[in-house]
Design a protein around this motif. Structure first.
Motif: not given
Length: 305
Positions: A36-57
Motif C-alpha cells: 500500500a505504501k509503494v502504491r501511494l508513493q507512486l500515485q502521481s504516475k497513475i493520476a497523470n497517465g492520460d491527463g489529470w484524474s482523481p487519485p486512485k488510492y
C-alpha cells in the motif's frame, strides 16, 4: 572429567540466522502495508497517465481495500519472495554486523554504556554495507509491488521474482539490478541508524527506569520508538527510492528529487506517511520481539566439556 564451561556468547553465524529469521517473519506479516505504501508513493504516475484524474488510492485502508477488491487479496503480498530474499540478506547482515562493528569502534576492552554517536555510526556502516549486497532484491520487490491491475490482453512485465531478475538483467543489463543504489544506500544507512541506534538507546533508557525489566513490554515500546524515528527521518529518501526503482525514466537521484519537488511540492516526500509509519512501527515491533526471543534460545547457558 573436564570442567563444564558456559558458552557465554552468540556467534556471528547464530546472530545472522536470528536476525534473518526475525526480519523475514516481520516482512511476511507487514508486506500488505508495504505494498500500500509503494502504491501511494507512486500515485502521481497513475493520476497523470492520460491527463489529470482523481487519485486512485486514498489512505492506508482505502489503498488496501482497492488492491484487494480489484486484484484479489493475494496481490497485497506481491513481491513477498523478493522481500524475503531481501530481508534474509539485508536483515541478517545489518543486524548481525551491528554488535561486532560497535565493539570494533569502541574497542574490545571498553566497559560501560556505548555512546549514542558510536551506535549511530555502527548502524550507518552496517546499513550501507548490507544494502549494497541486497539492492537487487529490493529493486525486484518494488517492481513487483508497483505493478497494478492491467487491462485485458496486456501481459505482466514479470511472472515472478526469478523471472524479474532474469528479465531485468537481459533487457537492462546486470548493472540495472543496482538501480537506485545511491538513494538506497542513503535511505537504508539512515533508517538502519534510526532503527537500531534508537532501539538500543530507548531500551537502555527504559531499563534505567525503576520497575521496568528486559521483557516483551520494554521491547514493544523500544520497537515503536525505532519505527517512528525511522519513518520521520527516512520518508523523503524512501519516496525517491521507490520512484526510481518503479520508473526507469529518471536520470539519477537528483533528477528524481528535483522533479518530485517541482511538480508536487515538499509534501510529496511524505506521501504514504501513515501506511509507512504503521508498517515500520509494526515491522519493528514484530522484528525486535521475535529477535529478542530467538536470541534467548541461542543465549541459554550451554555447557560443554
Amino acid at each position: 572429567m573436564a570442567d563444564l564451561k558456559p558458552k557465554s556468547q552468540i556467534s556471528f553465524a547464530e546472530i545472522f540466522l536470528c536476525s534473518a529469521f526475525a526480519a523475514c517473519f516481520a516482512e511476511f506479516c507487514t508486506i500488505p502495508l508495504d505494498t500500500a505504501k509503494v502504491r501511494l508513493q507512486l500515485q502521481s504516475k497513475i493520476a497523470n497517465g492520460d491527463g489529470w484524474s482523481p487519485p486512485k488510492y486514498r489512505g492506508l485502508l482505502g489503498t488496501v481495500a482497492t488492491i484487494a477488491r480489484e486484484e484479489g487479496p493475494s496481490a497485497l503480498w506481491k513481491g513477498i519472495t523478493a522481500g524475503l530474499h531481501r530481508q534474509f540478506l539485508y536483515g541478517g547482515l545489518r543486524i548481525g554486523l551491528y554488535g561486532p562493528v560497535k565493539t570494533l569502534l569502541v574497542g574490545s576492552d571498553f566497559v560501560g554504556d556505548i555512546p549514542l554517536y558510536q551506535k549511530i555510526l555502527a548502524a550507518l556502516l552496517t546499513g550501507a554495507l548490507a544494502i549494497v549486497v541486497a539492492n537487487p532484491t529490493d529493486l525486484v520487490k518494488v517492481r513487483l509491488q508497483a505493478e497494478g491491475k492491467l487491462s485485458a490482453g496486456v501481459p505482466r512485465r514479470y511472472t515472478g521474482a526469478l523471472d524479474a531478475y532474469i528479465t531485468i538483467t537481459r533487457q537492462e543489463g546486470l548493472g540495472a539490478l543496482w538501480t537506485g543504489l545511491g538513494p538506497n544506500i542513503a535511505r537504508n544507512a539512515i533508517i538502519n541508524a534510526a532503527e537500531l541506534a534508537s532501539y538500543d538507546q530507548v531500551k537502555q533508557t527504559i531499563l534505567q527506569i525503576p520497575g521496568f525489566m528486559d521483557n516483551i513490554f520494554t521491547h514493544l515500546l523500544a520497537g515503536l520508538g525505532a519505527g517512528f524515528f525511522a519513518v520521520c527521518i527516512g520518508s523523503p529518501i524512501d519516496v525517491v527510492k521507490s520512484r526510481m526503482m518503479g520508473d526507469s525514466s529518471y536520470k539519477n537521484t537528483m533528477d528524481c528529487f528535483i522533479k518530485t519537488l517541482k511538480n508536487e511540492g515538499f509534501i510529496a516526500f511524505y506521501k504514504g506517511f501513515l501506511p509507512n509509519f504503521t508498517r515500520m512501527g509494526s515491522w519493528n515491533v514484530i522484528m525486535f520481539l521475535t529477535l529478542e526471543q530467538v536470541k534467548k534460545i541461542f543465549a541459554r547457558e550451554a555447557y560443554y566439556d
